[in-house]
Design a protein around this motif. Sequence first.
Motif, PDB file in Angstrom:
ATOM      1  N   VAL A   1     -57.076  11.441 -32.094  1.00 45.29           N
ATOM      2  CA  VAL A   1     -55.678  11.776 -31.807  1.00 45.29           C
ATOM      3  C   VAL A   1     -54.846  11.722 -33.084  1.00 45.29           C
ATOM      4  O   VAL A   1     -54.806  10.692 -33.766  1.00 45.29           O
ATOM      5  CB  VAL A   1     -55.076  10.816 -30.757  1.00 45.29           C
ATOM      6  CG1 VAL A   1     -53.632  11.211 -30.447  1.00 45.29           C
ATOM      7  CG2 VAL A   1     -55.910  10.827 -29.477  1.00 45.29           C
ATOM      8  N   LEU A   2     -54.213  12.833 -33.402  1.00 43.59           N
ATOM      9  CA  LEU A   2     -53.272  12.909 -34.514  1.00 43.59           C
ATOM     10  C   LEU A   2     -51.872  13.112 -33.958  1.00 43.59           C
ATOM     11  O   LEU A   2     -51.700  13.736 -32.907  1.00 43.59           O
ATOM     12  CB  LEU A   2     -53.610  14.073 -35.445  1.00 43.59           C
ATOM     13  CG  LEU A   2     -54.960  14.038 -36.161  1.00 43.59           C
ATOM     14  CD1 LEU A   2     -55.132  15.294 -37.004  1.00 43.59           C
ATOM     15  CD2 LEU A   2     -55.074  12.799 -37.026  1.00 43.59           C
ATOM     16  N   LYS A   3     -50.895  12.623 -34.678  1.00 43.55           N
ATOM     17  CA  LYS A   3     -49.520  12.908 -34.272  1.00 43.55           C
ATOM     18  C   LYS A   3     -49.236  14.392 -34.411  1.00 43.55           C
ATOM     19  O   LYS A   3     -48.650  15.006 -33.518  1.00 43.55           O
ATOM     20  CB  LYS A   3     -48.531  12.101 -35.124  1.00 43.55           C
ATOM     21  CG  LYS A   3     -47.072  12.360 -34.741  1.00 43.55           C
ATOM     22  CD  LYS A   3     -46.117  11.524 -35.594  1.00 43.55           C
ATOM     23  CE  LYS A   3     -44.670  11.811 -35.198  1.00 43.55           C
ATOM     24  NZ  LYS A   3     -43.711  11.020 -36.020  1.00 43.55           N
ATOM     25  N   ASP A   4     -49.660  14.980 -35.533  1.00 49.28           N
ATOM     26  CA  ASP A   4     -49.394  16.392 -35.795  1.00 49.28           C
ATOM     27  C   ASP A   4     -50.581  16.983 -36.549  1.00 49.28           C
ATOM     28  O   ASP A   4     -50.771  16.727 -37.736  1.00 49.28           O
ATOM     29  CB  ASP A   4     -48.112  16.550 -36.618  1.00 49.28           C
ATOM     30  CG  ASP A   4     -47.767  18.003 -36.912  1.00 49.28           C
ATOM     31  OD1 ASP A   4     -48.431  18.889 -36.350  1.00 49.28           O
ATOM     32  OD2 ASP A   4     -46.830  18.233 -37.704  1.00 49.28           O
ATOM     33  N   ALA A   5     -51.371  17.790 -35.861  1.00 51.02           N
ATOM     34  CA  ALA A   5     -52.568  18.355 -36.488  1.00 51.02           C
ATOM     35  C   ALA A   5     -52.226  19.418 -37.523  1.00 51.02           C
ATOM     36  O   ALA A   5     -53.096  19.817 -38.303  1.00 51.02           O
ATOM     37  CB  ALA A   5     -53.491  18.946 -35.421  1.00 51.02           C
ATOM     38  N   THR A   6     -50.980  19.891 -37.543  1.00 51.70           N
ATOM     39  CA  THR A   6     -50.609  20.870 -38.578  1.00 51.70           C
ATOM     40  C   THR A   6     -50.308  20.204 -39.913  1.00 51.70           C
ATOM     41  O   THR A   6     -50.099  20.899 -40.910  1.00 51.70           O
ATOM     42  CB  THR A   6     -49.391  21.704 -38.141  1.00 51.70           C
ATOM     43  OG1 THR A   6     -48.249  20.854 -38.007  1.00 51.70           O
ATOM     44  CG2 THR A   6     -49.654  22.413 -36.819  1.00 51.70           C
ATOM     45  N   ASP A   7     -50.295  18.872 -39.950  1.00 59.05           N
ATOM     46  CA  ASP A   7     -50.188  18.151 -41.218  1.00 59.05           C
ATOM     47  C   ASP A   7     -51.531  18.291 -41.936  1.00 59.05           C
ATOM     48  O   ASP A   7     -52.540  17.710 -41.506  1.00 59.05           O
ATOM     49  CB  ASP A   7     -49.882  16.679 -40.938  1.00 59.05           C
ATOM     50  CG  ASP A   7     -49.804  15.833 -42.209  1.00 59.05           C
ATOM     51  OD1 ASP A   7     -50.335  16.259 -43.257  1.00 59.05           O
ATOM     52  OD2 ASP A   7     -49.227  14.735 -42.148  1.00 59.05           O
ATOM     53  N   PRO A   8     -51.600  19.061 -43.014  1.00 64.63           N
ATOM     54  CA  PRO A   8     -52.903  19.405 -43.606  1.00 64.63           C
ATOM     55  C   PRO A   8     -53.701  18.203 -44.086  1.00 64.63           C
ATOM     56  O   PRO A   8     -54.921  18.161 -43.925  1.00 64.63           O
ATOM     57  CB  PRO A   8     -52.544  20.352 -44.756  1.00 64.63           C
ATOM     58  CG  PRO A   8     -51.091  20.116 -45.031  1.00 64.63           C
ATOM     59  CD  PRO A   8     -50.481  19.705 -43.739  1.00 64.63           C
ATOM     60  N   GLU A   9     -53.034  17.212 -44.666  1.00 64.98           N
ATOM     61  CA  GLU A   9     -53.770  16.056 -45.169  1.00 64.98           C
ATOM     62  C   GLU A   9     -54.288  15.187 -44.033  1.00 64.98           C
ATOM     63  O   GLU A   9     -55.405  14.657 -44.092  1.00 64.98           O
ATOM     64  CB  GLU A   9     -52.886  15.245 -46.115  1.00 64.98           C
ATOM     65  CG  GLU A   9     -52.728  15.890 -47.481  1.00 64.98           C
ATOM     66  CD  GLU A   9     -54.071  16.253 -48.111  1.00 64.98           C
ATOM     67  OE1 GLU A   9     -54.980  15.387 -48.133  1.00 64.98           O
ATOM     68  OE2 GLU A   9     -54.236  17.396 -48.559  1.00 64.98           O
ATOM     69  N   ALA A  10     -53.470  15.018 -42.986  1.00 66.01           N
ATOM     70  CA  ALA A  10     -53.919  14.237 -41.831  1.00 66.01           C
ATOM     71  C   ALA A  10     -55.106  14.917 -41.153  1.00 66.01           C
ATOM     72  O   ALA A  10     -56.088  14.267 -40.775  1.00 66.01           O
ATOM     73  CB  ALA A  10     -52.768  14.053 -40.844  1.00 66.01           C
ATOM     74  N   LEU A  11     -55.040  16.240 -41.020  1.00 69.49           N
ATOM     75  CA  LEU A  11     -56.135  16.973 -40.388  1.00 69.49           C
ATOM     76  C   LEU A  11     -57.392  16.896 -41.244  1.00 69.49           C
ATOM     77  O   LEU A  11     -58.490  16.642 -40.734  1.00 69.49           O
ATOM     78  CB  LEU A  11     -55.725  18.427 -40.162  1.00 69.49           C
ATOM     79  CG  LEU A  11     -56.802  19.326 -39.549  1.00 69.49           C
ATOM     80  CD1 LEU A  11     -57.214  18.823 -38.180  1.00 69.49           C
ATOM     81  CD2 LEU A  11     -56.315  20.777 -39.461  1.00 69.49           C
ATOM     82  N   ARG A  12     -57.244  17.113 -42.537  1.00 69.70           N
ATOM     83  CA  ARG A  12     -58.403  17.071 -43.424  1.00 69.70           C
ATOM     84  C   ARG A  12     -59.070  15.709 -43.391  1.00 69.70           C
ATOM     85  O   ARG A  12     -60.304  15.602 -43.303  1.00 69.70           O
ATOM     86  CB  ARG A  12     -57.985  17.413 -44.854  1.00 69.70           C
ATOM     87  CG  ARG A  12     -59.119  17.389 -45.875  1.00 69.70           C
ATOM     88  CD  ARG A  12     -58.623  17.791 -47.256  1.00 69.70           C
ATOM     89  NE  ARG A  12     -59.699  17.725 -48.237  1.00 69.70           N
ATOM     90  CZ  ARG A  12     -60.051  16.612 -48.871  1.00 69.70           C
ATOM     91  NH1 ARG A  12     -59.407  15.459 -48.626  1.00 69.70           N
ATOM     92  NH2 ARG A  12     -61.043  16.632 -49.750  1.00 69.70           N
ATOM     93  N   SER A  13     -58.270  14.639 -43.448  1.00 64.87           N
ATOM     94  CA  SER A  13     -58.820  13.287 -43.415  1.00 64.87           C
ATOM     95  C   SER A  13     -59.597  13.050 -42.129  1.00 64.87           C
ATOM     96  O   SER A  13     -60.692  12.476 -42.136  1.00 64.87           O
ATOM     97  CB  SER A  13     -57.690  12.268 -43.560  1.00 64.87           C
ATOM     98  OG  SER A  13     -58.181  10.953 -43.437  1.00 64.87           O
TER      99      SER A  13
END
Length: 431
Positions: free
Chosen positions: A74-86
């Motif tokens: 679960v991510l807060k916002d999957a469009t955040d590129p660094e959060a998604l990549r991590s």
Amino acid sequence: MTDRQHPPHPSAAAAGTARHVVFVAWKAGNAPAFEAAKRLGHHVTLIRSLLMEQAQNVDFDASPYARFVDRVHVLKDATDPEALRSCVLEVHRERPVDGFVATVDALVVPVARIAEEIGVPFTDAGAAEAAKQKNRCREILAAAGVDTTRYSVVGGFEDAAAFAAATGYPVVVKPARGSGSEGAHVVADERQLARVLADAADAAGILVEEYLSGRFVSAEIGLVHGRFLRLAVSERSTWHRHEALETGTTIPAGISPEEHDRVMRFAEEVVTAVGLRLGIFHVEVMLGADGTPRLIELNPRIMGSCLPNLFRLAGGGDIFELLVRVHLNERIEPGPTVFDGYATVRWFGAADPVPTPERVPDLGWAAEEYGDSLHSLTVRFPEGDTLPPCRGNLGNFGEVQVVHADRAASIRIAEDIVGGMADQLGFEVTR
């Protein structure tokens, strides 16, 4: 980021034989893809995006398809590129990824870039970016001689007016990036052009195009190992008061075999010129009175909303199973889709601002009148005291799906039900 482990579904392949499919974000219309992947015997991981889910008012835990997902992040916002990549890199370390599925516009390009980084087959990142940047897509197609529709990215009213003066009104004005008909307008004259551009959030990101007339259709095509899969041509309807607003779709389209072939060949040329190398794509086309196809929009992902379900209802089969197989880069023998009926959807919202009704009106009358032809009828009002005028796909509050052996009857029943809903509501709706 949080994650949760789900128990494997009984149909999962034996340990060690399942491939790993990672879905990035979800929406109600595409959740059946989880079941398709599990039915094929694969391990299913889902990366959720809470902000997207809240915006679409969907609840993963309440979804009947949640049980087909083995692992959830679960991510807060999957469009955040660094959060998604991590997150993806963590998933890949735990269990190497064999294929990605991304059906949300905002996530195709980020997933494509990550897939290239870790060496997983997916849609080409540069091509997906070009498809979403509409003026760049037009530039590529013009250079390839595939489509010569006139266009310009304008810096303000004067540039737009000069373009319109050269091409003639009407013209189409829309964001250079975007989807779902949001922010798109068919502009009839200079006065309307000034008004539309005054309301635009960023005039520098506005695309002005030559107006195309004819039959509005879309081609659904797959591409894997260099081979195209011709899946369907659907026909689209628009609202007469705001022509850029789509009000529905019928699958398959009521066109001749020659027109079908012409649209499909054009869609293949578009996809080839842009360089999309793997996936199922949604290519919106205007089929002119002279039989010439022209591009409206290229989407580097599968058709959205309930359209995959329409494909199934019309007898085309499970397109989600095909989607999973394509994104696992399997070799698939192309063959024609054979439909045994016509499935129609009509969406509707408020034509003008009106007070939000206190409750959803009775919907049982439609089933009593139309019987098995009615597949579903849903109405859900957004929060707030007022229903804003619907000018994009996100403004709809109602949907009806109809299936019939006869094309004309399928369309007529859907439109009759929308008319009946307008009568019950007591105000005009988009139709």
